[in-house]
Design a protein around this motif. Structure first.
Motif: not given
Length: 654
Positions: A190-191, A212-216, A163-164, A197-198
């Motif tokens: 960002c990348t 959500s990670c895949f979408a971002d 989450l962080g 996170a993923l």
């Protein structure tokens, strides 16, 4: 919006059928649960589970649970419900309500035990709302506060760690997409945080976090015109959301994928994705998603030649956006933030004031105990000093005991080796005497006078060998006790060799071995006469045992290293191989085949010790079938040098 689904996810995502079954089960339990803390938790679960497909019902569950938690004064449950209501409001793009709920959650969590994680999640929610408003400085402030709370919680779970990381990724992605001035490294950050996170979420069972990670990741790739990678990431996200029956996630992902398809000039596919997405957004009352979907669908219809329908949808989408982005709404949000920050600062001032008063009271009490504590510290210091002294002495005693044990073990090992050598060397003369006794008895019984007369010489030889062994034992014992020290004097090498040859000449003649001093032998050595005679006797005795009848033993004195004379004993015996030579030099007992050289035994060890004591050295070369050569290197007698200087030179040379 995806971050909010990650912040307070209390249950693992389920498939659509399993999710419906779980909701039915929760509703049945709710009907039979009395108004207590368990009912508060059930209402919280229901609010979370229904917020992605029936926001109105989710808000109803949340309001009911919040009222019951306040009635029961259940602080932790109140924080749970405030976060759940904030999430539901945010999913509807009601940012004003979301901020109010999140601020209430932060205030309540600060005074509620065991609410650290909920406190952190509420701060992350405020950060996410600020990102949506493109106030990135405010978002970074709340994000850093949330990370500080996370670091104080030990250990940090994998879910919270993800989450962080995802919070930072969302912040940098929103900043990057806004077009506002940003640091050069924001793209890389960002990348980096999205991938981290993923990776964290992949260590857990598959859930909406990974989706959500895949979408971002797809959004980041699309921002850099990497449409193949973006399409792959969006499809992976959509597959996971479909697996869990998350309509809200599917709606967001379809909108992102439609943007990629429009950029790749595939309007028909984009329109097919957008129509159900717009319908779902309308059902979910997600006004922001509905407005975005209308605009994208209008663009897709315009590219396919449906201009009138595209114009109508564009107007509808713009009207929705205008209702969301009114100036009055923005002013209210800003006023709420200022009010919240001011209240937090005032609370902080009150907390510091109370802490100062408490510290003053504690200081007054501490002064009363100061002298007592000083005396106690002095007593403790004295005790520690005494204990340290005792510990130091104990360490010294243990070290001395360990050293003595090591020396004792070494002495016992050396003693065992010496006993083995003595037993080995005593065996030969004892066996010889036993055999001579048997022969003597047999010849007496047979009245064989001629053979009886021949036994005298053999008994003399056996006695001579036993005497030599006893002399060696006595000398060895004296050297080990330090009572036998060399008395160096100038000796003629030829005389030493001649005296040794004369001693063993009868024995050699009886054994049929020729013993001679090599011609040209000359030189003088600085050595102890008795020690040197002992060395030569042992070497000649060994050579005599190793040389068969008809062989030769040669004694010689030759020039060796500078300021050294070599006393050489050569025999033409069977010789030894390399392994036997190596073991002999290492002072180990050596066994030989029958009829060849006997064991080196104590004589070789004593010879080595005597040679070293005189500042010399003993060396040996031998080959099977080519005999053995033993060299005793002793300091040469020189006019102006003292024996101490010669010994020093000998030590350096050896």
């Amino acid at each position: 919006m995806r971050l909010l689904r990650l912040l307070l996810l209390l249950l693992l995502p389920l498939s659509a059928g399993a999710q419906a079954s779980a909701l039915d089960s929760l509703r049945q339990r709710l009907a039979t649960t009395p108004p207590d803390t368990n009912r508060v938790l059930l209402l919280n679960h229901l609010c979370w589970q229904t917020s992605t497909h029936d926001v109105a019902q989710a808000l109803a569950y949340g309001q009911q649970g919040l009222a019951l938690a306040r009635q029961l004064r259940f602080g932790l449950g109140e924080v749970y419900l405030l976060n759940a209501l904030a999430r539901a409001a945010y999913l509807q793009h009601d940012e004003l309500a979301a901020i109010r709920y999140y601020q209430q959650a932060v205030r309540r969590a600060e005074t509620t035990p065991r609410a650290d994680r909920q406190h952190m999640l509420a701060l992350l929610g405020l950060s996410r709302v600020a990102i949506q408003q493109q106030d990135f400085a405010e978002a970074e402030k709340y994000g850093r506060l949330a990370l500080a709370h996370m670091q104080r919680r030990r250990p940090v779970s994998i879910s919270d760690q993800g989450l962080g990381q995802y919070s930072l990724a969302s912040l940098y992605y929103g900043w990057l997409r806004s077009g506002q001035p940003a640091p050069d490294s924001i793209d890389r950050l960002c990348t980096q945080y999205t991938r981290q996170a993923l990776a964290s979420f992949r260590r857990l069972p598959p859930d909406a976090n990974q989706a959500s990670c895949f979408a971002d990741m797809g959004q980041v790739h699309a921002l850099h015109w990497q449409y193949d990678s973006a399409e792959y990431c969006f499809n992976e996200s959509l597959r996971l959301y479909q697996r869990f029956g998350d309509r809200f996630g599917q709606t967001e992902t379809r909108l992102g994928l439609a943007e990629v398809l429009l950029a790749r000039h595939r309007p028909a596919e984009a329109a097919a994705l957008l129509r159900p997405a717009v319908a779902w957004a309308r059902q979910l009352k997600a006004t922001g998603l509905e407005a975005q979907g209308d605009k994208l669908l209008a663009a897709a219809l315009a590219e396919t030649g449906q201009g009138l329908a595209a114009y109508r949808l564009a107007r509808t989408g713009q009207a929705l956006l205008d209702s969301l982005e009114s100036a009055e709404r923005r002013q209210t949000l800003a006023r709420l933030r200022v009010q919240f920050d001011t209240e937090r600062q005032q609370n902080r001032v009150r907390e510091l004031t109370q802490r100062t008063q408490l510290q003053q009271q504690q200081a007054a009490k501490q002064r009363q105990y100061l002298w007592l504590l000083g005396g106690l510290l002095l007593a403790v210091a004295a005790g520690l000093g005494g204990a340290g002294l005792l510990a130091w002495r104990l360490r010294l005693s243990r070290a001395q005991l360990a050293r003595q044990n090591t020396e004792l073990q070494a002495t016992r090992t050396e003693q065992d080796r010496l006993y083995a050598l003595i037993a080995h060397d005593l065996r030969s003369p004892v066996v010889a005497f036993s055999a001579l006794a048997d022969l003597l008895k047999r010849y007496v019984e047979r009245h064989d006078t001629a053979r009886l007369l021949g036994l005298g010489e053999r008994m003399r030889q056996a006695a001579e060998g036993l005497r030599g062994l006893l002399d060696n034992l006595l000398s060895w014992a004296l050297t080990q006790r330090g009572e036998l020290t060399p008395q160096p004097e100038t000796l003629d090498a030829a005389t030493l060799l001649a005296e040794a040859a004369a001693l063993y000449q009868p024995g050699c003649e009886a054994a049929g071995v020729q013993l001679a001093v090599a011609p040209g032998t000359a030189g003088r050595v600085r050595a102890d006469r008795n020690m040197t005679h002992t060395i030569l006797r042992n070497l000649i005795s060994n050579a005599l045992r190793a040389t068969p009848a008809g062989g030769t033993i040669t004694l010689a004195a030759e020039a060796g290293l500078p300021r050294y004379i070599n006393l050489v004993v050569r025999d033409t015996g069977a010789g030894m191989d390399a392994a036997q030579v190596q073991r002999l030099v290492a002072e180990a007992a050596i066994g030989y085949p029958a009829g060849r050289r006997g064991p080196a035994g104590l004589g070789w060890r004593l010879s080595q010790s005597f040679a070293r004591a005189q500042g010399g050295q003993l060396s040996l070369t031998s080959r099977p079938g080519q005999g053995t050569t033993v060299v005793v290197a002793l300091p040469a007698a020189v006019g102006a040098e003292t024996n101490q200087e010669v010994s020093q030179l000998a030590g350096e040379t050896v």
